[in-house]
Design a protein around this motif. Structure first.
Motif, PDB file in Angstrom:
ATOM      1  N   ILE A  27       1.046  -1.148   0.368  1.00 35.33           N
ATOM      2  CA  ILE A  27       0.319  -0.067   0.045  1.00 35.33           C
ATOM      3  C   ILE A  27       0.588   1.167   0.473  1.00 35.33           C
ATOM      4  O   ILE A  27       0.861   2.040  -1.042  1.00 35.33           O
ATOM      5  N   PHE A  28       2.092   1.431   0.554  1.00 34.57           N
ATOM      6  CA  PHE A  28       2.950   2.744   1.089  1.00 34.57           C
ATOM      7  C   PHE A  28       3.902   2.907  -0.616  1.00 34.57           C
ATOM      8  O   PHE A  28       3.534   3.707  -1.459  1.00 34.57           O
ATOM      9  N   ALA A  29       4.053   1.602  -1.347  1.00 37.36           N
ATOM     10  CA  ALA A  29       4.704   1.642  -2.303  1.00 37.36           C
ATOM     11  C   ALA A  29       3.516   2.309  -3.274  1.00 37.36           C
ATOM     12  O   ALA A  29       4.202   3.597  -4.640  1.00 37.36           O
ATOM     13  N   ILE A  30       2.342   1.848  -3.194  1.00 35.05           N
ATOM     14  CA  ILE A  30       1.416   2.692  -4.309  1.00 35.05           C
ATOM     15  C   ILE A  30       1.137   4.386  -3.851  1.00 35.05           C
ATOM     16  O   ILE A  30       0.969   5.109  -5.461  1.00 35.05           O
ATOM     17  N   LEU A  31       1.059   4.504  -3.029  1.00 37.91           N
ATOM     18  CA  LEU A  31       1.020   5.184  -1.941  1.00 37.91           C
ATOM     19  C   LEU A  31       2.644   6.969  -2.560  1.00 37.91           C
ATOM     20  O   LEU A  31       2.419   7.436  -2.585  1.00 37.91           O
ATOM     21  N   ALA A 201     -10.445   5.160  -3.516  1.00 39.33           N
ATOM     22  CA  ALA A 201     -10.655   5.885  -4.485  1.00 39.33           C
ATOM     23  C   ALA A 201      -8.713   6.361  -4.626  1.00 39.33           C
ATOM     24  O   ALA A 201      -8.347   6.299  -6.144  1.00 39.33           O
ATOM     25  N   VAL A 202      -8.285   6.249  -3.317  1.00 37.90           N
ATOM     26  CA  VAL A 202      -6.319   6.712  -3.801  1.00 37.90           C
ATOM     27  C   VAL A 202      -6.150   6.163  -4.466  1.00 37.90           C
ATOM     28  O   VAL A 202      -4.698   5.773  -5.363  1.00 37.90           O
ATOM     29  N   LEU A 203      -6.214   3.969  -4.216  1.00 39.35           N
ATOM     30  CA  LEU A 203      -5.554   3.282  -5.166  1.00 39.35           C
ATOM     31  C   LEU A 203      -6.090   3.277  -6.922  1.00 39.35           C
ATOM     32  O   LEU A 203      -4.897   3.366  -7.285  1.00 39.35           O
ATOM     33  N   VAL A 204      -7.137   3.893  -6.810  1.00 45.38           N
ATOM     34  CA  VAL A 204      -8.010   4.142  -8.281  1.00 45.38           C
ATOM     35  C   VAL A 204      -6.955   4.713  -8.817  1.00 45.38           C
ATOM     36  O   VAL A 204      -5.941   4.524  -9.851  1.00 45.38           O
ATOM     37  N   LEU A 218      -9.815  -0.239 -11.461  1.00 44.15           N
ATOM     38  CA  LEU A 218     -10.365  -0.533 -10.806  1.00 44.15           C
ATOM     39  C   LEU A 218     -10.755  -1.988 -10.013  1.00 44.15           C
ATOM     40  O   LEU A 218     -10.844  -2.392  -8.990  1.00 44.15           O
ATOM     41  N   ILE A 219      -9.868  -2.237 -10.538  1.00 44.32           N
ATOM     42  CA  ILE A 219      -9.989  -4.486 -10.294  1.00 44.32           C
ATOM     43  C   ILE A 219      -9.315  -4.368  -8.613  1.00 44.32           C
ATOM     44  O   ILE A 219      -9.763  -4.800  -7.665  1.00 44.32           O
ATOM     45  N   LEU A 220      -8.236  -3.859  -9.334  1.00 47.42           N
ATOM     46  CA  LEU A 220      -6.847  -3.484  -8.507  1.00 47.42           C
ATOM     47  C   LEU A 220      -6.865  -3.392  -7.024  1.00 47.42           C
ATOM     48  O   LEU A 220      -6.853  -3.303  -5.744  1.00 47.42           O
ATOM     49  N   SER A 221      -7.714  -1.690  -7.610  1.00 42.22           N
ATOM     50  CA  SER A 221      -8.316  -1.429  -6.256  1.00 42.22           C
ATOM     51  C   SER A 221      -9.566  -1.693  -5.318  1.00 42.22           C
ATOM     52  O   SER A 221      -9.155  -2.254  -4.196  1.00 42.22           O
ATOM     53  N   LEU A 222     -10.538  -2.613  -5.820  1.00 42.22           N
ATOM     54  CA  LEU A 222     -11.396  -3.162  -5.015  1.00 42.22           C
ATOM     55  C   LEU A 222     -10.901  -4.074  -4.292  1.00 42.22           C
ATOM     56  O   LEU A 222     -11.241  -5.139  -3.016  1.00 42.22           O
ATOM     57  N   ALA A 223      -9.526  -5.052  -4.910  1.00 46.19           N
ATOM     58  CA  ALA A 223      -8.454  -6.996  -4.499  1.00 46.19           C
ATOM     59  C   ALA A 223      -8.061  -5.334  -3.109  1.00 46.19           C
ATOM     60  O   ALA A 223      -7.893  -6.286  -1.657  1.00 46.19           O
ATOM     61  N   GLN A 266      -2.576  10.837   4.212  1.00 44.09           N
ATOM     62  CA  GLN A 266      -2.365  12.356   3.513  1.00 44.09           C
ATOM     63  C   GLN A 266      -0.279  12.762   3.110  1.00 44.09           C
ATOM     64  O   GLN A 266       0.164  13.856   2.213  1.00 44.09           O
ATOM     65  N   PHE A 267       0.484  11.912   3.951  1.00 45.63           N
ATOM     66  CA  PHE A 267       1.808  12.125   3.981  1.00 45.63           C
ATOM     67  C   PHE A 267       2.124  11.619   2.300  1.00 45.63           C
ATOM     68  O   PHE A 267       3.140  12.062   1.598  1.00 45.63           O
ATOM     69  N   TYR A 268       2.061  10.288   2.171  1.00 48.64           N
ATOM     70  CA  TYR A 268       1.746  10.087   0.572  1.00 48.64           C
ATOM     71  C   TYR A 268       1.356  10.771  -0.362  1.00 48.64           C
ATOM     72  O   TYR A 268       2.045  10.508  -1.880  1.00 48.64           O
ATOM     73  N   PHE A 269       0.165  11.124  -0.474  1.00 47.16           N
ATOM     74  CA  PHE A 269      -0.868  10.809  -1.739  1.00 47.16           C
ATOM     75  C   PHE A 269      -0.991  12.815  -1.524  1.00 47.16           C
ATOM     76  O   PHE A 269      -0.680  13.330  -2.765  1.00 47.16           O
ATOM     77  N   GLY A 270      -0.290  13.275  -0.371  1.00 45.80           N
ATOM     78  CA  GLY A 270      -0.733  14.957  -0.612  1.00 45.80           C
ATOM     79  C   GLY A 270      -1.949  15.868   0.130  1.00 45.80           C
ATOM     80  O   GLY A 270      -3.158  14.698  -0.507  1.00 45.80           O
ATOM     81  N   GLY A 271      -1.883  16.508   0.569  1.00 50.17           N
ATOM     82  CA  GLY A 271      -3.218  17.214   0.661  1.00 50.17           C
ATOM     83  C   GLY A 271      -4.116  17.921  -0.650  1.00 50.17           C
ATOM     84  O   GLY A 271      -4.983  18.473  -0.346  1.00 50.17           O
ATOM     85  N   ALA A 272      -3.272  17.761  -2.107  1.00 48.34           N
ATOM     86  CA  ALA A 272      -3.931  18.885  -2.881  1.00 48.34           C
ATOM     87  C   ALA A 272      -5.084  17.683  -3.682  1.00 48.34           C
ATOM     88  O   ALA A 272      -5.649  16.818  -3.239  1.00 48.34           O
TER      89      ALA A 272
END
Length: 446
Positions: A27-31, A201-204, A218-223, A266-272
């Motif tokens: 998860i952190f890698a994706i973020l 939503a963040v994973l998508v 979409l599929i990977l985000s649901l998984a 927030q740290f990895y994705f940002g606030g925007a």
């Protein structure tokens, strides 16, 4: 050499820690990818220079009556001492960053339109626009010779808001059903459910940012949502249940988990605010109803998924086992039902439903933010409580009522910033007269 029970338990704990570490690392890698990618090009409108320092945006697409993009057209947004200006890009997109939400006067400079192009008759220019439950406000200008923009009457506006409220209520129901299933089988009031919504939503966005096809994202985000639900139960809630931890301490733990996950995102994705692919789409007319394609897809997907959940709960052995565990876990275990397996499956299903609700919520707003799930968490609780705690169909009905009420309040003059307050007030009033909720009863059935 024969292993001892203590050694076997230690080995299982070590394996569990490795599993949780692998999930967290994934998860952190994706973020980590999503954070830098949020600055990359996306299908959302091209930012103007004023957008570089603001998180709130007014945006849109300019296209003539043949759907051809209109480039180099100047648009201005004003509020008080602030004035922001943008020019439409080659694909007709424009975006103005604004310092705060509120009401702005947006004006299109008609002198910059290409020769032969004019605004449709009746099109307001300039016009006042107001932010509502989103940090990205979309403004549409209609063009075309002989086209007349009709002002909506009260009945038309009421019908449109009713359909929008149904769409909003059904996407709320997706998250509410998962929360209700978890409460029904474990008794836990999970305040981290909002972060499960955000994660979808963040994973998508993250998967799409690294170049994966949209459907695969979409599929990977649901998984990923289901995996996050499984990790929560296996690594946190199941050990606490086995230790006999009370529901109130577990609820407090869920609040801490919610805060931790929210600010890690927030740290990895940002606030925007970031946009998912195809987030900007003009409304279409279906009979008397004006609705965006995204809301139409959201309504259809939510209805189909909820119908499938209802069929599974009522018609399959798995659904009957789930309802049995929700009714009486001890009796269900004595009847041969694997209670832990049912609860684990409920957490996986709840995580996937929350992720799907988060994806649809990102299109409804539109936009992805680190706190988007927590923004509607109280509405999710309102839907579950209004319909009846622990009842899936109660959560569905309660969420639809909340969604429709939220949208209809603006038709009757309630300020957009207060419409959530109205929904929570209705919940309080209903519970004063029927504390168990609309479908609440002693036994939890579906």
């Amino acid at each position: 050499m024969r292993s001892t029970p203590q050694g076997q338990r230690a080995g299982r704990r070590l394996g569990l820690l490795r599993l949780l570490g692998a999930i967290g690392a994934s998860i952190f890698a994706i973020l980590l990818v999503a954070g830098p990618a949020s600055q990359a090009a996306s299908p959302s409108p091209t930012p103007s220079p004023s957008n570089q320092t603001f998180q709130n945006n007014i945006s849109g697409f300019l296209r003539d009556d043949t759907r051809a993009p209109l480039a180099d057209v100047t648009i201005t947004a004003k509020k008080g001492d602030f004035t922001g200006t943008a020019k439409s890009s080659a694909n007709g997109a424009w975006n103005i960053g604004v310092p705060e939400q509120g009401t702005y006067t947006v004006e299109l400079d008609e002198s910059t339109l290409p020769e032969g192009i004019k605004l449709a008759d009746g099109q307001d220019n300039p016009r006042d626009v107001t932010f509502s439950q989103t940090s990205n406000l979309s403004v549409i200008f209609a063009f075309g010779k002989g086209i007349v923009v009709q002002q909506q009457d009260f009945g038309q506006n009421l019908l449109n808001r009713l359909v929008a409220g149904l769409s909003f209520g059904l996407l709320l129901a997706l998250a509410s059903v998962g929360l209700s299933l978890i409460f029904g089988t474990t008794g836990l009031t999970n305040f981290a459910h909002g972060e499960m919504v955000t994660l979808g939503a963040v994973l998508v966005f993250g998967f799409n940012a690294i170049g994966l096809p949209f459907w695969l994202s979409l599929i990977l985000s649901l998984a990923g949502g289901g995996l996050f639900g499984y990790a929560q139960d296996r690594g946190l809630w199941r050990p606490l249940r086995r230790r006999g931890t009370g529901l109130v301490p577990m609820m407090i733990v869920s609040i801490g988990l919610a805060l931790a996950v929210r600010y890690v995102i927030q740290f990895y994705f940002g606030g925007a605010t970031q946009q998912l692919p195809y987030a900007q789409s003009p409304e279409i007319q279906i009979g008397p109803v004006s609705i965006s394609p995204n809301n139409l897809w959201s309504l259809g997907i939510s209805a189909v998924v909820i119908a499938l959940i209802g069929i599974v709960l009522l018609k399959t052995r798995l659904g009957k086992a789930t309802r049995a565990v929700a009714d009486n876990p001890a009796l269900a275990a004595a009847s041969g039902i694997d209670v832990d397996a049912v609860i684990r499956l409920v957490w996986i299903t709840g995580g996937m439903l929350a992720s799907l609700g988060g994806i649809l919520w990102a299109y409804y707003r539109p936009g992805v933010t680190f706190d988007m799930g927590s923004a509607i968490l109280l509405l999710i609780f309102a839907g579950v409580t209004l319909g009846g705690l622990g009842t899936v169909f109660g959560a569905l009905i309660g969420s639809i009522i909340v969604g429709i009420f939220v949208e209809l309040t603006t038709v009757f003059g309630l300020a957009a910033d207060l419409k959530y307050v109205g929904a929570l007030f209705i919940m309080i009033v209903v519970l004063l007269f029927r504390p168990q909720g609309i479908l609440g009863r002693r036994e939890r059935v579906g």
